[in-house]
Design a protein around this motif. Structure first.
Motif, PDB file in Angstrom:
ATOM      1  N   ALA A 256       1.317   6.999  -6.797  1.00 39.07           N
ATOM      2  CA  ALA A 256       0.204   7.882  -7.145  1.00 39.07           C
ATOM      3  C   ALA A 256       0.582   9.341  -6.870  1.00 39.07           C
ATOM      4  CB  ALA A 256      -1.045   7.497  -6.359  1.00 39.07           C
ATOM      5  N   GLY A 257       1.250   9.586  -5.758  1.00 40.31           N
ATOM      6  CA  GLY A 257       1.673  10.934  -5.407  1.00 40.31           C
ATOM      7  C   GLY A 257       2.689  11.506  -6.386  1.00 40.31           C
ATOM      8  N   MET A 258       3.408  10.615  -7.064  1.00 39.71           N
ATOM      9  CA  MET A 258       4.388  11.051  -8.058  1.00 39.71           C
ATOM     10  C   MET A 258       3.749  11.225  -9.432  1.00 39.71           C
ATOM     11  SD  MET A 258       7.412   8.438  -6.895  1.00 39.71           S
ATOM     12  CE  MET A 258       8.773   9.093  -7.845  1.00 39.71           C
TER      13      MET A 258
ATOM     14  N   THR B 264      12.114   5.979  -9.943  1.00 41.29           N
ATOM     15  CA  THR B 264      12.884   5.593  -8.759  1.00 41.29           C
ATOM     16  C   THR B 264      12.220   6.271  -7.558  1.00 41.29           C
ATOM     17  OG1 THR B 264      14.391   7.444  -9.045  1.00 41.29           O
ATOM     18  CG2 THR B 264      15.053   5.341 -10.020  1.00 41.29           C
ATOM     19  N   MET B 265      12.473   5.742  -6.380  1.00 42.37           N
ATOM     20  CA  MET B 265      11.788   6.219  -5.198  1.00 42.37           C
ATOM     21  C   MET B 265      12.767   6.338  -4.030  1.00 42.37           C
ATOM     22  SD  MET B 265       8.406   4.409  -3.585  1.00 42.37           S
ATOM     23  CE  MET B 265       7.582   4.395  -5.171  1.00 42.37           C
ATOM     24  N   THR B 266      12.641   7.416  -3.265  1.00 40.80           N
ATOM     25  CA  THR B 266      13.399   7.568  -2.023  1.00 40.80           C
ATOM     26  C   THR B 266      12.412   7.488  -0.873  1.00 40.80           C
ATOM     27  OG1 THR B 266      15.069   8.963  -3.070  1.00 40.80           O
ATOM     28  CG2 THR B 266      14.897   9.079  -0.672  1.00 40.80           C
TER      29      THR B 266
ATOM     30  N   PRO C 139       0.808  -1.230   0.000  1.00 37.40           N
ATOM     31  CA  PRO C 139       0.000   0.000   0.000  1.00 37.40           C
ATOM     32  C   PRO C 139       0.838   1.275   0.000  1.00 37.40           C
ATOM     33  CG  PRO C 139      -0.805  -1.555   1.652  1.00 37.40           C
ATOM     34  CD  PRO C 139       0.460  -2.135   1.092  1.00 37.40           C
ATOM     35  N   GLU C 140       1.977   1.271   0.683  1.00 35.53           N
ATOM     36  CA  GLU C 140       2.805   2.479   0.718  1.00 35.53           C
ATOM     37  C   GLU C 140       3.404   2.762  -0.660  1.00 35.53           C
ATOM     38  OE1 GLU C 140       6.632   4.503   2.950  1.00 35.53           O
ATOM     39  OE2 GLU C 140       5.730   2.715   3.833  1.00 35.53           O
TER      40      GLU C 140
END
Length: 185
Positions: free
Chosen positions: A15-17, A27-29, A8-9
């Motif tokens: 979605a927020g990106m 890519t995600m931090t 879920p996170e």
């Protein structure tokens, strides 16, 4: 091989990106804060809930920072969310920085995970389990108990004692690690 779990996170962050399928995976931090809390020679650990990456692993209480939230505040908030306990920070954090790949149904997500781990003390509160959250159980464990638990990499790093991390996404041995003690300046 089973389909990857769409944590879920990860879904919320994508979605927020502004990501949507079939766009390439960004890519995600992820910034997160955790607490090391001891009582009567035992350490507090939480078990990751089904439907989340690392389901079934025991880890330190903690989790992701909300936008603009200080790591110290996140550590205290997360401990209370997951256990009902009120805590205070007693020292500087150790900082663990890792990169890797999280499985996702639309393709792997490359991540950079920065985790602040604070020594903490109990101040009060009432023990209770988190409901519908990222953890489903918690307990107090002695060093001897740890050998019988399936723990995440952070527990093995922070607590040592011959604890071996599970080979799971986001918690596998062999990730790059550039742990460092935070300076007090």
């Amino acid at each position: 091989m089973p389909d990857p779990i769409d944590d879920p996170e990860i879904i919320e962050r994508l979605a927020g990106m502004g990501w949507s399928s079939p766009d390439p995976m960004p890519t995600m931090t992820r910034l997160a804060a955790y607490g090391v809390i001891r009582r009567d020679g035992r350490v507090l650990l939480c078990r990751v809930s089904p439907g989340n990456l690392g389901a079934g692993l025991w880890t330190l209480p903690g989790g992701g920072l909300e936008f603009g939230e200080a790591p110290e505040a996140a550590a205290v908030r997360e401990v209370e969310e997951e256990t009902g306990l009120l805590t205070g920070i007693t020292g500087t954090p150790s900082i663990h920085s890792d990169t890797g790949v999280w499985p996702f149904s639309h393709g792997p997500v490359t991540y950079h995970h920065v985790r602040f781990v604070y020594p903490m003390e109990l101040l009060g509160g009432s023990e209770r389990r988190e409901v519908d959250g990222s953890t489903d159980e918690f307990g107090w464990f002695s060093g001897a108990d740890l050998a019988d638990l399936t723990v995440g990499d952070l527990v093995a790093r922070v607590l040592g004692q011959g604890v071996s991390p599970s080979e799971t996404p986001g918690g596998s041995a062999g990730q790059s690690d550039s742990s460092a003690e935070a300076s007090s300046a």
